[in-house]
Motif scaffolding. Structure first.
Motif, mmCIF file in Angstrom:
data_model
loop_
_atom_site.group_PDB
_atom_site.id
_atom_site.type_symbol
_atom_site.label_atom_id
_atom_site.label_comp_id
_atom_site.label_asym_id
_atom_site.label_seq_id
_atom_site.Cartn_x
_atom_site.Cartn_y
_atom_site.Cartn_z
ATOM 1 N N ASN A 125 0.817 -1.211 0.000
ATOM 2 C CA ASN A 125 0.000 0.000 0.000
ATOM 3 C C ASN A 125 0.853 1.263 0.000
ATOM 4 N N ASN A 126 2.061 1.138 0.530
ATOM 5 C CA ASN A 126 2.990 2.258 0.572
ATOM 6 C C ASN A 126 4.373 1.733 0.235
ATOM 7 N N TRP A 127 5.007 2.299 -0.792
ATOM 8 C CA TRP A 127 6.266 1.763 -1.283
ATOM 9 C C TRP A 127 7.373 1.828 -0.233
ATOM 10 N N GLU A 128 7.511 2.969 0.439
ATOM 11 C CA GLU A 128 8.576 3.117 1.427
ATOM 12 C C GLU A 128 8.389 2.141 2.586
ATOM 13 N N SER A 129 7.159 1.979 3.031
ATOM 14 C CA SER A 129 6.886 1.042 4.125
ATOM 15 C C SER A 129 7.184 -0.389 3.703
ATOM 16 N N PHE A 130 6.821 -0.711 2.474
ATOM 17 C CA PHE A 130 7.102 -2.060 1.979
ATOM 18 C C PHE A 130 8.601 -2.330 1.965
ATOM 19 N N CYS A 131 9.386 -1.386 1.465
ATOM 20 C CA CYS A 131 10.842 -1.582 1.398
ATOM 21 C C CYS A 131 11.423 -1.816 2.787
ATOM 22 N N ALA A 132 10.932 -1.082 3.766
ATOM 23 C CA ALA A 132 11.410 -1.253 5.141
ATOM 24 C C ALA A 132 10.994 -2.614 5.694
ATOM 25 N N ASP A 133 9.744 -2.995 5.451
ATOM 26 C CA ASP A 133 9.246 -4.285 5.937
ATOM 27 C C ASP A 133 9.986 -5.439 5.274
ATOM 28 N N ARG A 134 10.265 -5.292 3.984
ATOM 29 C CA ARG A 134 10.976 -6.343 3.256
ATOM 30 C C ARG A 134 12.381 -6.544 3.814
ATOM 31 N N ALA A 135 13.069 -5.441 4.102
ATOM 32 C CA ALA A 135 14.427 -5.522 4.638
ATOM 33 C C ALA A 135 14.433 -6.193 6.012
ATOM 34 N N LEU A 136 13.462 -5.850 6.858
ATOM 35 C CA LEU A 136 13.380 -6.464 8.182
ATOM 36 C C LEU A 136 13.082 -7.958 8.075
ATOM 37 N N PHE A 137 12.196 -8.317 7.160
ATOM 38 C CA PHE A 137 11.840 -9.729 7.022
ATOM 39 C C PHE A 137 12.993 -10.541 6.451
ATOM 40 N N ASP A 138 13.768 -9.938 5.574
ATOM 41 C CA ASP A 138 14.939 -10.638 5.044
ATOM 42 C C ASP A 138 15.953 -10.924 6.157
ATOM 43 N N GLN A 139 16.047 -10.028 7.127
ATOM 44 C CA GLN A 139 16.888 -10.283 8.286
ATOM 45 C C GLN A 139 16.323 -11.437 9.120
ATOM 46 N N ARG A 140 15.004 -11.541 9.152
ATOM 47 C CA ARG A 140 14.373 -12.661 9.888
ATOM 48 C C ARG A 140 14.654 -13.989 9.191
ATOM 49 N N ILE A 141 14.641 -13.997 7.862
ATOM 50 C CA ILE A 141 14.988 -15.212 7.125
ATOM 51 C C ILE A 141 16.424 -15.614 7.421
ATOM 52 N N LEU A 142 17.324 -14.630 7.444
ATOM 53 C CA LEU A 142 18.717 -14.917 7.759
ATOM 54 C C LEU A 142 18.852 -15.453 9.182
ATOM 55 N N GLN A 143 18.113 -14.880 10.116
ATOM 56 C CA GLN A 143 18.157 -15.360 11.493
ATOM 57 C C GLN A 143 17.725 -16.819 11.571
ATOM 58 N N TRP A 144 16.662 -17.163 10.847
ATOM 59 C CA TRP A 144 16.221 -18.565 10.819
ATOM 60 C C TRP A 144 17.329 -19.466 10.285
ATOM 61 N N ALA A 145 17.971 -19.052 9.198
ATOM 62 C CA ALA A 145 19.034 -19.864 8.601
ATOM 63 C C ALA A 145 20.217 -20.026 9.557
ATOM 64 N N GLN A 146 20.470 -19.012 10.354
ATOM 65 C CA GLN A 146 21.557 -19.089 11.325
ATOM 66 C C GLN A 146 21.217 -20.009 12.496
ATOM 67 N N GLU A 147 19.947 -20.062 12.848
ATOM 68 C CA GLU A 147 19.530 -20.808 14.032
ATOM 69 C C GLU A 147 19.036 -22.220 13.739
ATOM 70 N N VAL A 148 18.640 -22.504 12.517
ATOM 71 C CA VAL A 148 18.094 -23.827 12.207
ATOM 72 C C VAL A 148 19.138 -24.903 12.469
ATOM 73 N N THR A 149 18.714 -26.022 13.022
ATOM 74 C CA THR A 149 19.632 -27.106 13.354
ATOM 75 C C THR A 149 19.806 -28.043 12.156
ATOM 76 N N PRO A 150 20.959 -28.686 12.040
ATOM 77 C CA PRO A 150 21.199 -29.585 10.898
ATOM 78 C C PRO A 150 20.168 -30.697 10.769
ATOM 79 N N ASP A 151 19.648 -31.195 11.908
ATOM 80 C CA ASP A 151 18.688 -32.303 11.826
ATOM 81 C C ASP A 151 17.334 -31.864 11.280
ATOM 82 N N TRP A 152 17.057 -30.541 11.273
ATOM 83 C CA TRP A 152 15.788 -30.067 10.700
ATOM 84 C C TRP A 152 15.661 -30.495 9.243
#
Length: 212
Positions: free
Chosen positions: A121-148
């Motif tokens: 709905n708002n381009w600037e807000s989307f860009c900010a939300d996208r950047a934060l969520f990409d950091q969340r994806i990276l956090q998951w990749a850092q924390e996920v265990t090998p057995d997952w």
């Protein structure tokens, strides 16, 4: 064919000096190829980390290029599967949120699959939300265990009105492949609009992303 040379002598039909019949030759070829693909195709934590870093890099790359366009240019229907740059980016964000809700328990996106293109709905807000969520994806990749990666995931798929179960190792490939598919569409639309995104090849990922 280079791949046939790689499989020689099995590709030629020789097994311990015995010439195989055509049906047996086809069987051993398929078995041999399958064993090779299984050895190379199993994703792991390193794969997830690399692709999460790549996701960060490329979303920054494409959003930076798209930011140089006007809103009307981002919303223009360019004949892609979801029409415009903005709708494609919206669908991609929706898909990432959906998979991460399954992988990491983050909030699922609102709406059904038919409403995935209306999240921006708002381009600037989307860009900010996208950047934060990409950091969340990276956090998951850092924390996920090998057995997952050896486990399975079961979820309800409304499109077919039933539960399905698939290996996590397969689903994580789908997650990152879905990103690559739609970023490729966005890249094509950006270049058609006169924007100039940067490099996209994984070997040229900048050090600041590799070190994340």
């Amino acid at each position: 064919m280079a791949f046939r040379g790689f499989l020689s002598p099995i590709w030629r039909g020789d097994l311990c000096g015995v010439k195989l019949s055509l049906p047996l030759r086809k069987f051993w070829r398929s078995l041999y190829i399958d064993s090779i693909l299984r050895g190379f195709a199993m994703p792991n934590k390193d794969y997830a980390l690399t692709m999460a870093r790549y996701n960060l890099w490329q979303n920054e790359n494409l959003l930076s290029a798209a930011d140089g366009l006007s809103q009307s240019e981002r919303e223009k229907d360019r004949g892609a599967f979801f029409g415009s740059i903005q709708k494609t980016l919206s669908h991609l964000f929706w898909g990432d949120m959906l998979w991460m809700s399954r992988f990491a328990g983050t909030p699922a996106p609102e709406g059904e699959n038919t409403t995935t293109t209306g999240m921006i709905n708002n381009w600037e807000s989307f860009c900010a939300d996208r950047a934060l969520f990409d950091q969340r994806i990276l956090q998951w990749a850092q924390e996920v265990t090998p057995d997952w990666f050896q486990g399975e995931l079961t979820w309800f798929l409304g499109a077919i009105d039933r539960e399905i179960t698939k290996p996590n190792s397969l689903l994580v490939i789908q997650f990152f492949n879905h990103q690559t598919l739609h970023r490729g569409q966005v890249h094509a639309m950006l270049t058609a609009a006169g924007a100039k995104p940067g490099d996209t090849d994984i070997p040229f990922m900048p050090e600041r992303f590799l070190s994340m």
